[in-house]
Structure formats: C-alpha cells, structure tokens
Enzyme design. Structure first.
Site, PDB file in Angstrom:
ATOM      1  NE  ARG A  35      47.196   9.758  39.995  1.00 53.93           N
ATOM      2  CZ  ARG A  35      46.608   9.936  41.167  1.00 53.93           C
ATOM      3  NH1 ARG A  35      45.505   9.285  41.456  1.00 53.93           N
ATOM      4  NH2 ARG A  35      47.116  10.748  42.062  1.00 53.93           N
ATOM      5  CG  ASN A  55      49.180   6.857  40.735  1.00 54.35           C
ATOM      6  OD1 ASN A  55      49.444   7.066  39.566  1.00 54.35           O
ATOM      7  ND2 ASN A  55      49.398   7.761  41.671  1.00 54.35           N
TER       8      ASN A  55
END
Length: 90
Positions: free
Chosen positions: A18, A36
């Site tokens: 990320r 996520n």
C-alpha cells in the site's frame, strides 16, 4: 481523464504494497486510494490523466514494492469524479 478500480491478488499484504502503491501514485500524479481487503487482496481506486493512469497500472502489475508478488490484477474502468484530491491509504 481516466478512473480505474483494481483488485490486486498475490503476495500483496504485509509487504509494504500500500505504501509503495501510494508512492507510485504520487510519482505519476494519480489520485485516489488503496486499501487491504479481508480476503488478502488489495483494492485500488485511481484517477488521473490517461497516460499517467496507464503507467501507474503497469507499475502495480509489476509489484510496486520489492517484496510483493502480484499474480493477477482485475481492472474495471469507472466514471471520473472530483472527490479525490490526493492518494491515500485507507
């Protein structure tokens, strides 16, 4: 202007994916978000100029973090919006 929604599968959680996806978005001047999902995938909503979004997508497919291993990316094109000002990790 182009907006895409991606679901990224593979070794993409717990490997800095990320953060790296956010850095790449800033590099390509793309706005949106990354998060996520509970099933182990990563979801991305990204928007920007067509060529920049295309370059960003290619970077994601190759795994933006050195420890990530992307096995598949599902991409869907969406209507562009004015809701994004930055690219954030959710």
């Amino acid at each position: 202007m182009k907006r895409i929604h991606m679901i990224v599968t593979g070794r993409v959680q717990g490997v800095g994916f990320r953060f790296s996806a956010q850095q790449k978005a800033q590099e390509y001047n793309v706005v949106g978000w990354v998060k996520n999902k509970s099933d182990g995938t990563v979801e991305i909503d990204a928007q920007g100029e067509n060529d920049r979004v295309q370059s960003y997508t290619e970077a994601i497919k190759h795994g933006p973090s050195p420890y990530a291993k992307v096995s598949d990316v599902t991409i869907e094109e969406l209507e562009t919006t004015n809701e994004f000002q930055t690219f954030e990790i959710r």
